[in-house]
Design a protein around this motif. Structure first.
Motif, PDB file in Angstrom:
ATOM      1  N   PRO A   1      30.277  38.825  45.028  1.00 11.72           N
ATOM      2  CA  PRO A   1      30.673  39.419  43.742  1.00 11.72           C
ATOM      3  C   PRO A   1      30.139  40.833  43.518  1.00 11.72           C
ATOM      4  O   PRO A   1      30.787  41.634  42.839  1.00 11.72           O
ATOM      5  N   SER A   2      28.971  41.162  44.089  1.00 11.18           N
ATOM      6  CA  SER A   2      28.423  42.505  43.907  1.00 11.18           C
ATOM      7  C   SER A   2      29.314  43.565  44.541  1.00 11.18           C
ATOM      8  O   SER A   2      29.285  44.733  44.135  1.00 11.18           O
ATOM      9  N   MET A   3      30.111  43.167  45.541  1.00 13.09           N
ATOM     10  CA  MET A   3      31.087  44.074  46.143  1.00 13.09           C
ATOM     11  C   MET A   3      32.497  43.761  45.649  1.00 13.09           C
ATOM     12  O   MET A   3      33.363  44.641  45.653  1.00 13.09           O
ATOM     13  N   GLY A   4      32.721  42.529  45.240  1.00 12.08           N
ATOM     14  CA  GLY A   4      34.057  42.113  44.815  1.00 12.08           C
ATOM     15  C   GLY A   4      34.487  42.735  43.501  1.00 12.08           C
ATOM     16  O   GLY A   4      35.661  43.106  43.346  1.00 12.08           O
ATOM     17  N   TRP A   5      33.562  42.870  42.548  1.00  8.79           N
ATOM     18  CA  TRP A   5      33.938  43.422  41.247  1.00  8.79           C
ATOM     19  C   TRP A   5      34.361  44.886  41.324  1.00  8.79           C
ATOM     20  O   TRP A   5      35.410  45.263  40.783  1.00  8.79           O
TER      21      TRP A   5
END
Length: 244
Positions: free
Chosen positions: A198-202
């Protein structure tokens, strides 16, 4: 869908949508790229070189999506004679070609430190390059048809747009069908697969949404420009006929 077949009705919606999609798209791109390039953590395998994903993935998505749109518009033009379908297809082509080219360039930049080469003739890269050449061929073909005069443009390029869509599933499944340097899909809506943290997905999501809105804005601008040009040409022809 046919309620938008009237150019005047379409323009009533297109004018405000162009501005809104442009502003929201630029805002989302800014958030996504600043977040992804400066605040998201580096990839645990590829390091900081993976940050180009925030540009590369939206470019690939829109390069493929634009040709899908061309195929749908071409089908509507041939089957239902939708008056705006050909306009939409011609507006999509240069924008799609730009994103396909951006996908190839960013992929090469990514490939040099990751794979040790700027280019590899594997399934994914080659099929994406074929898509870029298909765009160039479609633009040339549609321009040649349009120069023949009113009522002559569209049919051959529409058939080409539908046939060229065969390359889209080849691009998508190339990493499955062939042994390739390109990594497999990190996100799959059909399979419900997501291997991106999620830290890269958002930030990637913001980038995807932003580039998609920017894409929509540019396509709407091009459609409005072509409709205005067609209206002006028709007016000039009537004036010339009246002078005779």
């Amino acid at each position: 869908m046919h309620r938008f077949a009237n150019p005047a009705r379409f323009l009533n919606y297109a004018r405000p949508l162009t501005g809104w999609t442009l502003m929201l798209g630029l805002a989302a791109i800014t958030v996504g790229l600043v977040w992804g390039l400066f605040f998201a953590p580096p990839d645990y395998l590829q390091g900081d070189s993976a940050r180009i994903l925030y540009i590369h993935l939206p470019s690939a998505w829109l390069g493929m999506g634009a040709w899908t749109g061309i195929a749908i518009a071409s089908l509507m033009q041939l089957v239902w004679r939708h008056p705006l379908a050909g306009v939409a297809a011609r507006a999509l082509a240069p924008v799609g070609a730009t994103f396909a080219a951006l996908c190839l360039v960013t992929g090469s930049i990514w490939g040099r430190p990751t794979w040790g080469t700027w280019w590899e003739w594997d399934g994914r890269l080659t099929s994406m390059l074929v898509l870029f050449f298909l765009y160039l061929a479609y633009i040339a073909l549609s321009s040649a048809e349009k120069e023949r005069g009113p009522g002559n443009e569209g049919r051959i390029s529409a058939i080409f747009g539908i046939v060229g869509a065969v390359n889209i599933p080849i691009i998508h499944y190339s990493v499955v069908w062939w042994n390739t340097l390109h990594q497999g899909a990190s996100i799959s809506i059909i399979q419900g697969k997501n291997t991106i943290d999620p830290s890269m997905g958002w930030p990637l999501l913001f980038s995807l949404i932003g580039f998609t809105l920017l894409f929509a804005s540019v396509v709407l601008m091009r459609m409005r420009t072509e409709l205005a040009r067609t209206k002006l040409e028709a007016r000039l022809r009537r004036q010339a006929e009246g002078d005779e």
